[in-house]
Write a protein that holds these residues in place. Structure first.
Motif, PDB file in Angstrom:
ATOM      1  N   MET A  35       0.827  -1.204   0.000  1.00  0.00           N
ATOM      2  CA  MET A  35       0.000   0.000   0.000  1.00  0.00           C
ATOM      3  C   MET A  35       0.865   1.258   0.000  1.00  0.00           C
ATOM      4  SD  MET A  35      -2.438   1.409   3.044  1.00  0.00           S
ATOM      5  CE  MET A  35      -0.924   1.715   3.950  1.00  0.00           C
ATOM      6  N   SER A  36       1.959   1.232   0.769  1.00  0.00           N
ATOM      7  CA  SER A  36       2.883   2.364   0.776  1.00  0.00           C
ATOM      8  C   SER A  36       3.482   2.594  -0.605  1.00  0.00           C
ATOM      9  CB  SER A  36       3.993   2.106   1.805  1.00  0.00           C
ATOM     10  OG  SER A  36       4.959   3.125   1.767  1.00  0.00           O
ATOM     11  N   ASN A  37       3.827   1.518  -1.299  1.00  0.00           N
ATOM     12  CA  ASN A  37       4.369   1.653  -2.650  1.00  0.00           C
ATOM     13  C   ASN A  37       3.347   2.269  -3.608  1.00  0.00           C
ATOM     14  OD1 ASN A  37       6.772   0.515  -1.828  1.00  0.00           O
ATOM     15  ND2 ASN A  37       6.201  -1.553  -2.467  1.00  0.00           N
ATOM     16  N   ILE A  38       2.087   1.848  -3.447  1.00  0.00           N
ATOM     17  CA  ILE A  38       1.053   2.391  -4.330  1.00  0.00           C
ATOM     18  C   ILE A  38       0.908   3.891  -4.117  1.00  0.00           C
ATOM     19  CG2 ILE A  38      -1.442   2.402  -4.726  1.00  0.00           C
ATOM     20  CD1 ILE A  38      -1.421  -0.602  -4.374  1.00  0.00           C
ATOM     21  N   VAL A  39       0.949   4.325  -2.830  1.00  0.00           N
ATOM     22  CA  VAL A  39       0.796   5.752  -2.539  1.00  0.00           C
ATOM     23  C   VAL A  39       2.029   6.538  -2.973  1.00  0.00           C
ATOM     24  CG1 VAL A  39       0.509   7.443  -0.686  1.00  0.00           C
ATOM     25  CG2 VAL A  39      -0.806   5.323  -0.650  1.00  0.00           C
ATOM     26  N   ASP A  40       3.215   6.076  -2.535  1.00  0.00           N
ATOM     27  CA  ASP A  40       4.442   6.839  -2.786  1.00  0.00           C
ATOM     28  C   ASP A  40       4.931   6.728  -4.224  1.00  0.00           C
ATOM     29  OD1 ASP A  40       4.460   7.674  -0.183  1.00  0.00           O
ATOM     30  OD2 ASP A  40       5.828   6.112   0.508  1.00  0.00           O
ATOM     31  N   VAL A  41       4.865   5.499  -4.753  1.00  0.00           N
ATOM     32  CA  VAL A  41       5.398   5.287  -6.106  1.00  0.00           C
ATOM     33  C   VAL A  41       4.303   5.411  -7.156  1.00  0.00           C
ATOM     34  CG1 VAL A  41       6.600   3.666  -7.620  1.00  0.00           C
ATOM     35  CG2 VAL A  41       7.236   3.820  -5.211  1.00  0.00           C
ATOM     36  N   GLY A  42       3.224   4.656  -6.947  1.00  0.00           N
ATOM     37  CA  GLY A  42       2.183   4.631  -7.974  1.00  0.00           C
ATOM     38  C   GLY A  42       1.483   5.953  -8.154  1.00  0.00           C
ATOM     39  N   ILE A  43       1.239   6.682  -7.048  1.00  0.00           N
ATOM     40  CA  ILE A  43       0.508   7.948  -7.135  1.00  0.00           C
ATOM     41  C   ILE A  43       1.460   9.145  -7.153  1.00  0.00           C
ATOM     42  CG2 ILE A  43      -1.179   9.413  -5.978  1.00  0.00           C
ATOM     43  CD1 ILE A  43      -2.485   6.874  -4.905  1.00  0.00           C
ATOM     44  N   SER A  44       2.337   9.240  -6.147  1.00  0.00           N
ATOM     45  CA  SER A  44       3.218  10.405  -6.048  1.00  0.00           C
ATOM     46  C   SER A  44       4.271  10.436  -7.140  1.00  0.00           C
ATOM     47  CB  SER A  44       3.911  10.422  -4.677  1.00  0.00           C
ATOM     48  OG  SER A  44       2.955  10.498  -3.647  1.00  0.00           O
ATOM     49  N   GLN A  45       4.807   9.284  -7.528  1.00  0.00           N
ATOM     50  CA  GLN A  45       5.886   9.236  -8.510  1.00  0.00           C
ATOM     51  C   GLN A  45       5.418   8.771  -9.874  1.00  0.00           C
ATOM     52  OE1 GLN A  45       9.318   8.132  -5.155  1.00  0.00           O
ATOM     53  NE2 GLN A  45       9.062   6.858  -6.943  1.00  0.00           N
ATOM     54  N   GLY A  46       4.110   8.666 -10.060  1.00  0.00           N
ATOM     55  CA  GLY A  46       3.587   8.302 -11.374  1.00  0.00           C
ATOM     56  C   GLY A  46       3.919   6.897 -11.803  1.00  0.00           C
ATOM     57  N   GLY A  47       4.195   6.012 -10.843  1.00  0.00           N
ATOM     58  CA  GLY A  47       4.485   4.617 -11.180  1.00  0.00           C
ATOM     59  C   GLY A  47       5.938   4.367 -11.494  1.00  0.00           C
ATOM     60  N   ILE A  48       6.802   5.365 -11.339  1.00  0.00           N
ATOM     61  CA  ILE A  48       8.235   5.205 -11.611  1.00  0.00           C
ATOM     62  C   ILE A  48       8.918   4.886 -10.292  1.00  0.00           C
ATOM     63  CG2 ILE A  48      10.327   6.327 -12.448  1.00  0.00           C
ATOM     64  CD1 ILE A  48       8.494   8.099 -14.151  1.00  0.00           C
ATOM     65  N   GLU A  49       9.430   3.676 -10.169  1.00  0.00           N
ATOM     66  CA  GLU A  49       9.978   3.233  -8.899  1.00  0.00           C
ATOM     67  C   GLU A  49      11.486   3.228  -8.853  1.00  0.00           C
ATOM     68  OE1 GLU A  49       9.093  -0.912  -8.174  1.00  0.00           O
ATOM     69  OE2 GLU A  49       8.769  -1.275 -10.303  1.00  0.00           O
ATOM     70  N   SER A  50      12.161   3.458  -9.972  1.00  0.00           N
ATOM     71  CA  SER A  50      13.623   3.397  -9.998  1.00  0.00           C
ATOM     72  C   SER A  50      14.188   4.605 -10.729  1.00  0.00           C
ATOM     73  CB  SER A  50      14.095   2.108 -10.675  1.00  0.00           C
ATOM     74  OG  SER A  50      15.500   2.098 -10.812  1.00  0.00           O
ATOM     75  N   ALA A  51      15.356   5.060 -10.258  1.00  0.00           N
ATOM     76  CA  ALA A  51      16.062   6.147 -10.946  1.00  0.00           C
ATOM     77  C   ALA A  51      16.797   5.654 -12.171  1.00  0.00           C
ATOM     78  CB  ALA A  51      17.042   6.821  -9.987  1.00  0.00           C
ATOM     79  N   VAL A  52      16.829   4.347 -12.361  1.00  0.00           N
ATOM     80  CA  VAL A  52      17.451   3.774 -13.557  1.00  0.00           C
ATOM     81  C   VAL A  52      16.345   3.556 -14.572  1.00  0.00           C
ATOM     82  CG1 VAL A  52      18.842   1.889 -14.475  1.00  0.00           C
ATOM     83  CG2 VAL A  52      19.182   2.652 -12.118  1.00  0.00           C
ATOM     84  N   PRO A  53      16.192   4.433 -15.550  1.00  0.00           N
ATOM     85  CA  PRO A  53      15.067   4.336 -16.499  1.00  0.00           C
ATOM     86  C   PRO A  53      15.192   3.120 -17.395  1.00  0.00           C
ATOM     87  CG  PRO A  53      16.598   6.048 -17.187  1.00  0.00           C
ATOM     88  CD  PRO A  53      17.084   5.582 -15.854  1.00  0.00           C
ATOM     89  N   ASP A  54      14.041   2.561 -17.750  1.00  0.00           N
ATOM     90  CA  ASP A  54      14.042   1.422 -18.678  1.00  0.00           C
ATOM     91  C   ASP A  54      14.396   1.876 -20.088  1.00  0.00           C
ATOM     92  OD1 ASP A  54      13.334  -0.368 -16.672  1.00  0.00           O
ATOM     93  OD2 ASP A  54      11.201   0.067 -16.916  1.00  0.00           O
ATOM     94  N   GLU A  55      13.987   3.080 -20.465  1.00  0.00           N
ATOM     95  CA  GLU A  55      14.310   3.656 -21.779  1.00  0.00           C
ATOM     96  C   GLU A  55      14.688   5.115 -21.583  1.00  0.00           C
ATOM     97  OE1 GLU A  55      11.304   3.059 -24.673  1.00  0.00           O
ATOM     98  OE2 GLU A  55      11.222   0.886 -24.422  1.00  0.00           O
ATOM     99  N   ILE A  56      15.700   5.563 -22.355  1.00  0.00           N
ATOM    100  CA  ILE A  56      16.193   6.938 -22.212  1.00  0.00           C
ATOM    101  C   ILE A  56      16.836   7.377 -23.529  1.00  0.00           C
ATOM    102  CG2 ILE A  56      18.386   6.112 -21.236  1.00  0.00           C
ATOM    103  CD1 ILE A  56      18.485   8.655 -19.572  1.00  0.00           C
TER     104      ILE A  56
END
Length: 774
Positions: A35-56
């Motif tokens: 639930m914390s991940n959903i709030v912090d990552v899914g909502i606050s960070q737009g679903g981006i959980e890592s600073a290492v992007p999958d595509e750049i």
């Protein structure tokens, strides 16, 4: 706790319960983190959980590499694929590589994002003096973008040794480390938020839809939560099934062991516990044990797993709010201690009050006829009300004490929540704590408090169940004072010539346990097969006690009793009691049919033996008159047949086993004189190979016995035939004259009859006094 001793032998079920409950607790403790991940990552960070992007895009990756040292830049370069047609590169490394790149890329992405937004010169230039800072401002102004910073860095790197301006750190990677060190306590949160914003820009440049990224993350985390929830539910169902099955098996075994032990008790042990107490222990106490064992295997084990797991999660979530949990636990412990101190003595007394209540109720129900006959309904109702009121008051006191428990727990829980929200809100406002982490922390703390609440609620039942376990264990730990002989000393003749049936008392004395005076003293006589030995005496002289020594319902205190010359204490109880047909003074038939009642001693006996026994007992007349004959139902205690019919069926039950010794303890009292006379004649003719011992109150029942023993105050005061005792025993004469007239006894005045012969008609005429069959 004594109740947990009953889990011995069910170790596998206990281990299964522990594994299932640990898995359930782990699943439920994982849900707040998701639930914390959903709030912090899914909502606050737009679903981006890592600073290492999958595509750049390739150019943005090069910008990030400027702020990384050579090793990290080389690893990052190797972890991304080549450029596609749109100049986009994809991450091709594994989770280990992503973990190694997470920190340096996040810091570098923060700087790239911040520089692209335009940063003041003093935020990145080295403070080497006002002249240096003024020189940089003269070249680039008050702010600098990434392109200017790169060109300036390259110029400084290729400058000659006397250049008036210096960058200070000497490289962009060194500048990154310097700036990160200046961020302070909230540095990690700032780095993460800026890096995520950079990744969002990178995804936009790479042509990815950020809504799809967020939706995909939320769906993935949601499905993970659903999977954990379903797994938790499955573990809970299996744990409940295992707990129910295990506790039911323990209760079944306890009832079996308890009844088996009670069936082995002698009358001494039965008097020690009382029937009412044994019934309570076999029903209410075992039910308490079963109910609490279900909760122990389902809840008591689950609460520590959940509580300890939640404490570990709380301690591994650095929020600075741990002191609130400590205060809450101390408050709960104090509350539980006070309540347990008040209620524990009452719980221990409660079971004895249940015994008392059952005893009074049982007396009233079984004695309803004399209560009505003497008009004592009001008295008995008051007596039961007193016992019931005492039990009710104890229940009320304990329940009232425990009603404070739930409000106290709720106050602690709500106060803890308010404290966490209040102090945690300041942390969120300062940027040191994320909203999702705060929500997860609240859930973990609530799970810790709920675990204590569950244990507290169970602790209300544990004392009473512990008392119940102690009471059941007390019965199981009590062994009969009448024991089988050891195999080395045991004597058996069942497979040989068999027992002939000569029973002899050799200077027997007997004293009841805890009694100060002996009940029987120096009793000696012999009863032989084919002979009738009668015992008569005043009420309370020890007649029933005397015959109860034969089947070893009690053991003699002094002297010995032998069967065919063998001490009965050397004969196995089953073999001894199969050789003795005992008809007790108190009639008792078990529910079933007439057939099952007669065949009670041996259900596999032929029907011919059953019919013969019923014929000797003079029971065939009323059995044949019933529509179902031998299949006619018998109610509990034989309440649906008359006293005489009950008595005859009890006699038939003893005769059907063909014993070598027949003992009738005042068993003809409910029969009319005619039936009594015919039955004795049948016994003399058709059971002539057995020793016949009759205890009776009526002279007419025993007057034809081969030997009559007269008991008075536990001693034999006379022995002989009827005629001999009339001449030689005043006690016997007194009993005889109280039942029959002098003419019927053949006496002239007060003198004994010379001939001593008493006609059969005397017994028949005396039947008028008795009023026939009762």
């Amino acid at each position: 706790m004594k109740i947990f001793k009953f889990l011995k032998g069910h170790g596998i079920n206990f281990l299964i319960a522990l594994v299932l409950l640990f898995a359930q607790a782990n699943c439920e403790l994982t849900l707040p983190g998701l639930m914390s991940n959903i709030v912090d990552v899914g909502i606050s960070q737009g679903g981006i959980e890592s600073a290492v992007p999958d595509e750049i895009p390739s150019d943005q990756l090069q910008q990030v590499a400027l702020f990384m040292d050579a090793d990290d830049a080389e690893l990052m370069e190797a972890s991304y694929s080549g450029k596609d047609a749109n100049g986009v590169r994809s991450f091709a490394g594994d989770d280990e590589v992503r973990s190694r790149l997470e920190e340096p890329m996040a810091e570098a992405e923060m700087l790239v994002y911040q520089i692209n937004q335009g940063i003041p010169v003093e935020d990145w230039a080295a403070a080497e003096g006002a002249e240096t800072l003024d020189a940089i401002r003269a070249q680039v102004g008050d702010t600098v973008d990434l392109a200017e910073l790169v060109s300036l860095s390259e110029a400084f790197a290729s400058a000659e040794a006397g250049h008036p301006v210096s960058m200070g750190p000497g490289s962009l990677s060194d500048m990154r480390e310097q700036l990160v060190s200046q961020l302070g306590d909230n540095g990690d949160a700032i780095i993460e938020s800026r890096a995520i914003e950079f990744v969002k820009d990178a995804y936009r440049e790479a042509g990815l839809d950020l809504n799809d990224v967020q939706t995909g993350y939320l769906f993935s985390e949601g499905m993970t939560m659903l999977a954990y929830a379903l797994l938790s539910a499955l573990c809970a169902i299996l744990a409940a099934f295992n707990a129910s099955k295990t506790s039911a098996a323990i209760a079944r075994d306890l009832r079996h062991d308890l009844y088996e032990r009670v069936l082995s008790f002698s009358p001494a042990e039965m008097e020690k516990f009382s029937a009412a107490s044994l019934i309570t222990r076999a029903t209410n106490d075992i039910q308490q044990i079963q109910m609490v064992l279900v909760m122990c295997l389902r809840i008591v084990l689950f609460a520590p797993c959940m509580g300890l797991g939640a404490v570990v999660r709380v301690l591994t979530t650095p929020t600075g709010l741990e002191w609130i949990l400590v205060v809450a636990i101390v408050a709960i412990a104090i509350t539980i201690g006070i309540l347990m101190g008040l209620t524990m003595p009452k719980f221990r007394r409660m079971q004895s009050l249940v015994d008392r209540n059952n005893l009074v109720a049982r007396e009233i129900v079984t004695g309803i006829m004399p209560i009505r006959a003497f008009g004592r309904q009001d008295y008995e109702q008051d007596r039961y009300d007193q016992a019931n009121r005492e039990l009710t008051n104890t229940y009320i006191f304990t329940n009232r004490c425990m009603t404070f428990l739930m409000p106290a727990m709720l106050i602690v829980m709500n106060a803890t929540t308010i404290g966490i929200v209040w102090f945690g809100g300041h942390g969120v406002d300062a940027g040191g704590l994320m909203v999702g982490d705060l929500m997860a922390y609240i859930n973990y703390v609530m799970q810790v408090i709920m675990s204590f609440m569950i244990l507290t609620m169970i602790s209300v039942m544990l004392p009473r169940a512990d008392v119940a376990a102690e009471r059941v264990q007390e019965v199981l730990a009590t062994y009969s004072s009448i024991e089988d002989p050891s195999p080395e000393t045991s004597v058996s003749r069942e497979r040989g010539e068999g027992w002939r049936g000569t029973i002899a008392y050799n200077d027997v004395s007997f004293t009841y346990p805890d009694a100060s005076e002996p009940t029987l003293e120096h009793i000696s006589f012999t009863a032989r097969p084919g002979k009738t030995t009668a015992i008569i005496g005043s009420t309370g002289c020890g007649k029933s006690t005397l015959v109860q020594l034969m089947p070893r319902l009690y053991d003699v205190t002094e002297g010995s009793i032998t069967l065919d010359g063998v001490d009965i204490r050397s004969i196995g109880l089953k073999e001894l009691r199969r050789s003795i047909g005992y008809v007790p003074q108190k009639r008792m038939l078990f529910s079933g049919t007439i057939e099952s009642s007669i065949k009670y001693g041996d259900p596999s006996m032929p029907d011919a033996d059953m019919v013969e026994a019923a014929s000797i007992a003079q029971a065939t007349e009323f059995i044949d008159a019933k529509p179902d004959g031998y299949q006619s139902p018998i109610a509990q205690g034989g309440s649906n047949v008359s006293g005489g019919q009950n008595q005859r069926l009890s006699i038939a039950r003893a005769l059907a086993c063909r014993p070598k010794v027949l003992v009738f303890d005042d068993s003809f009292s409910a029969l009319d004189y005619k039936t009594d006379s015919v039955l004795r004649a049948e016994l003399a003719e058709r059971a002539s190979d057995a020793a016949l011992i009759i205890v009776a109150q009526r002279i007419a029942t025993i007057m034809h016995a081969d030997e009559i023993l007269v008991l008075d105050d536990g001693r034999i005061v006379g022995r002989g035939t009827h005629e001999e005792l009339l001449r030689s025993c005043p006690e016997y004469l007194e009993i005889a004259k109280s039942q029959l007239s002098a003419d019927e006894l053949g006496l002239e005045g007060d003198a004994p009859a010379e001939q001593g012969a008493v006609a059969e008609g005397a017994a028949s005429d005396a039947s008028i006094l008795e009023g026939g069959e009762r």
